[in-house]
Design a protein around this motif. Structure first.
Motif: not given
Ligand SMILES: Nc1nc2c(ncn2[C@@H]2O[C@H](COP(=O)(O)OP(=O)(O)OP(=O)(O)O)[C@@H](O)[C@H]2O)c(=O)[nH]1
Ligand SMILES: [Mg+2]
Length: 293
Positions: A29-38, A11-27
């Motif tokens: 995919s953008i992230t935000a506290s507001t839902p439906q960012t990606t 769901r929106p804001s579950a942290g999908k993009s944050t997880l991807l960035n953590t795995i890739c050690e690189m930004k």
């Protein structure tokens, strides 16, 4: 060598993009506290001695009748079965309502291996974790369930171990040092959009899209010029993004510049941002076709 494609859904804001960035050690995919960012299916690539995992970050799964939201939902679901594995991310901070159920029952029908991850363990109460586990046990019995904090990089190695278990043998699809396949224009527009949506609140983040007017390199000055429009829907929103005496737009520029500079190492950058209002662009299929491609 192993090589697998993995779709990240939730769901929106579950942290999908944050997880991807953590795995890739690189930004990636953008992230935000507001839902439906990606808004797009965004690829992030992870390579180590075990092989390569090619992730697709998707827009948060959201039930809604609005045109933009329906298109985002299509983007999220379309690719699932084309992947070797699906990573289903759950934000147990919010109780599982109709939306989570709809998503989980869709996932239950997939033939693809599914790994469930309860994210945000750094802020979860025991009861919230237990509720999420019970929900997954009911909706997706027998599936692997892991806990993680994408933000603090906890439990992420275990996710990779699990994914490599499912990964088929195969040659790397991307060079070992690649971390994304996004084009230049898209990456720059996303960096600007992230800074813009993090500046505003309420409905405005959803009303923003960024259009790159042009990117030009002058060899003489060793300078890259980027001109971009931040598009909103109404003049009142335009005023908010621009801010008092341009303070808002200055903040977006200051935030975006260092990240855009990383894309052009050793070159100077001139970033020219303008804000314009375009009425009801979220219902305009020509614009949606362009930005959701
Ligand atoms: N405390 C905590 N916050 C997290 C964690 N992972 C993500 N967040 C926060 O949750 C918010 C949403 O994160 P995103 O990565 O943008 O979420 P997303 O699933 O990509 O959202 P959409 O693109 O809107 O579908 C951000 O404010 C993140 O900082 C985590 O493990 N712990
Ligand atoms: Mg996202």
């Amino acid at each position: 060598m192993k090589c697998a494609t993995v779709a990240i859904i939730g769901r929106p804001s579950a942290g999908k993009s944050t997880l991807l960035n953590t795995i890739c050690e690189m930004k990636v995919s953008i992230t935000a506290s507001t839902p439906q960012t990606t808004r797009n299916a965004i690829r992030g690539i992870y390579t180590d001695e075990r092989g390569q995992l090619i992730f697709t970050d998707t827009p948060g799964f959201h039930l809604s009748e609005k045109t933009l939201n329906k298109r985002l939902q299509e983007t999220a679901l379309r690719t699932l079965e084309e992947n070797d594995a699906v990573l289903y991310l759950l934000d147990a901070k919010r109780s599982a309502g109709e939306e989570e159920k709809a998503l989980a029952s869709h996932i239950a029908k997939l033939k693809t291996p599914v790994i469930c991850v309860i994210n945000k363990t750094d802020i979860l109460k025991e009861q919230e974790l237990a509720d999420a586990q019970a929900f997954l046990e009911e909706m997706l019995p027998g599936k692997t369930v892991l806990g993680a904090s994408a933000k603090l990089d906890e439990g992420v190695d275990e996710i990779l171990i699990e994914l490599f278990k499912h990964a088929p043998e195969g040659e790397l699809l991307y060079p070992a040092d690649a971390y994304t396949d996004q084009n230049l224009e898209f990456r720059i527009s996303e960096i600007i959009r992230e800074k813009a949506i993090n500046l505003v609140t309420e409905e405005i983040p959803h009303a923003i899209y960024v259009e790159i007017a042009d990117i030009e390199y002058s060899e003489e000055n060793n300078t890259v010029w980027v001109r971009a429009f931040i598009v909103v829907e109404r003049d009142t929103q335009k005023g908010i993004v621009v801010g008092k005496r341009g303070a808002g737009i200055a903040k977006i520029r200051k935030g975006a510049e260092p990240e855009i500079r990383q894309i052009f190492p050793g070159k100077k950058l001139r970033l020219d941002l303008r804000v314009k209002a375009q009425d009801k662009w979220r219902n305009n299929s020509i614009i949606l076709d362009r930005i959701l491609r």
